[in-house]
Scaffold this motif. Sequence first.
Motif, PDB file in Angstrom:
ATOM      1  N   VAL A   1       0.205 -16.260   8.960  1.00  0.00           N
ATOM      2  CA  VAL A   1       0.536 -15.127   9.810  1.00  0.00           C
ATOM      3  C   VAL A   1       0.386 -13.874   8.955  1.00  0.00           C
ATOM      4  O   VAL A   1       0.861 -13.819   7.819  1.00  0.00           O
ATOM      5  N   TYR A   2      -0.299 -12.904   9.500  1.00  0.00           N
ATOM      6  CA  TYR A   2      -0.553 -11.632   8.833  1.00  0.00           C
ATOM      7  C   TYR A   2       0.219 -10.560   9.597  1.00  0.00           C
ATOM      8  O   TYR A   2       0.048 -10.416  10.803  1.00  0.00           O
ATOM      9  N   LEU A   3       1.099  -9.856   8.905  1.00  0.00           N
ATOM     10  CA  LEU A   3       1.951  -8.852   9.537  1.00  0.00           C
ATOM     11  C   LEU A   3       1.775  -7.515   8.825  1.00  0.00           C
ATOM     12  O   LEU A   3       1.877  -7.440   7.602  1.00  0.00           O
ATOM     13  N   VAL A   4       1.507  -6.476   9.602  1.00  0.00           N
ATOM     14  CA  VAL A   4       1.312  -5.126   9.071  1.00  0.00           C
ATOM     15  C   VAL A   4       2.534  -4.289   9.444  1.00  0.00           C
ATOM     16  O   VAL A   4       2.924  -4.236  10.615  1.00  0.00           O
ATOM     17  N   LEU A   5       3.122  -3.647   8.441  1.00  0.00           N
ATOM     18  CA  LEU A   5       4.330  -2.846   8.639  1.00  0.00           C
ATOM     19  C   LEU A   5       4.132  -1.424   8.125  1.00  0.00           C
ATOM     20  O   LEU A   5       3.513  -1.228   7.077  1.00  0.00           O
ATOM     21  N   ASP A   6       4.690  -0.467   8.843  1.00  0.00           N
ATOM     22  CA  ASP A   6       4.739   0.916   8.372  1.00  0.00           C
ATOM     23  C   ASP A   6       5.834   0.986   7.317  1.00  0.00           C
ATOM     24  O   ASP A   6       7.004   0.694   7.592  1.00  0.00           O
ATOM     25  N   ARG A   7       5.449   1.366   6.119  1.00  0.00           N
ATOM     26  CA  ARG A   7       6.380   1.333   4.991  1.00  0.00           C
ATOM     27  C   ARG A   7       7.572   2.273   5.170  1.00  0.00           C
ATOM     28  O   ARG A   7       8.678   1.978   4.722  1.00  0.00           O
ATOM     29  N   LEU A  18      11.749  -4.187   4.418  1.00  0.00           N
ATOM     30  CA  LEU A  18      10.959  -5.315   3.938  1.00  0.00           C
ATOM     31  C   LEU A  18      11.753  -6.620   3.920  1.00  0.00           C
ATOM     32  O   LEU A  18      11.248  -7.664   4.327  1.00  0.00           O
ATOM     33  N   ALA A  19      12.986  -6.570   3.473  1.00  0.00           N
ATOM     34  CA  ALA A  19      13.800  -7.797   3.405  1.00  0.00           C
ATOM     35  C   ALA A  19      14.035  -8.381   4.799  1.00  0.00           C
ATOM     36  O   ALA A  19      13.908  -9.592   4.999  1.00  0.00           O
ATOM     37  N   LEU A  20      14.349  -7.528   5.762  1.00  0.00           N
ATOM     38  CA  LEU A  20      14.569  -8.021   7.121  1.00  0.00           C
ATOM     39  C   LEU A  20      13.273  -8.524   7.746  1.00  0.00           C
ATOM     40  O   LEU A  20      13.279  -9.518   8.475  1.00  0.00           O
ATOM     41  N   LEU A  26       0.858  -1.181   0.000  1.00  0.00           N
ATOM     42  CA  LEU A  26       0.000   0.000   0.000  1.00  0.00           C
ATOM     43  C   LEU A  26       0.895   1.232   0.000  1.00  0.00           C
ATOM     44  O   LEU A  26       2.115   1.127   0.167  1.00  0.00           O
ATOM     45  N   SER A  27       0.320   2.402  -0.167  1.00  0.00           N
ATOM     46  CA  SER A  27       1.150   3.609  -0.228  1.00  0.00           C
ATOM     47  C   SER A  27       1.894   3.869   1.076  1.00  0.00           C
ATOM     48  O   SER A  27       3.005   4.404   1.059  1.00  0.00           O
ATOM     49  N   ASN A  28       1.329   3.454   2.222  1.00  0.00           N
ATOM     50  CA  ASN A  28       1.976   3.701   3.512  1.00  0.00           C
ATOM     51  C   ASN A  28       2.281   2.446   4.322  1.00  0.00           C
ATOM     52  O   ASN A  28       2.817   2.548   5.412  1.00  0.00           O
ATOM     53  N   GLN A  29       1.904   1.292   3.806  1.00  0.00           N
ATOM     54  CA  GLN A  29       2.071   0.057   4.571  1.00  0.00           C
ATOM     55  C   GLN A  29       2.471  -1.096   3.667  1.00  0.00           C
ATOM     56  O   GLN A  29       2.187  -1.095   2.470  1.00  0.00           O
ATOM     57  N   TYR A  30       3.104  -2.083   4.309  1.00  0.00           N
ATOM     58  CA  TYR A  30       3.291  -3.399   3.718  1.00  0.00           C
ATOM     59  C   TYR A  30       2.412  -4.353   4.520  1.00  0.00           C
ATOM     60  O   TYR A  30       2.379  -4.280   5.753  1.00  0.00           O
TER      61      TYR A  30
END
Length: 122
Positions: free
Chosen positions: A95-101, A106-108, A75-79
Amino acid sequence: MSNIDKILGELMRIDGASGAAVVDADSGMVLGMSGNPSFSLEYAGAGNSEVVRAKLRTMSNLGITDTLEDILITLSNQYHLIRVLETPGLSTLFVYLVLDRARANLALARHKLGEQTPKIEI
């Protein structure tokens, strides 16, 4: 005994993580969750169950026999990372993981997710 909460706690230590959940893709039920993203993890888990089921169905229809490891939604602000668990004889879990982009690597994050998910015991 399940160790879902412990693993979700480890995933929340990833830079930029705002939420994590373990979800049964067959029912859409969240088995455990952690964090506080700006939306409902329960609703997101149910919705992403449809994504996982659709991908598995498409792979089957195409005759693809590979194992589905993960799905990335950008997404524009999240992975949003979905990591499918190998659970022979059980429902399909992920497993569902939400990250602040802006804060996440992302690789780590994918590496850590791949490292932690095999440790989940149901």
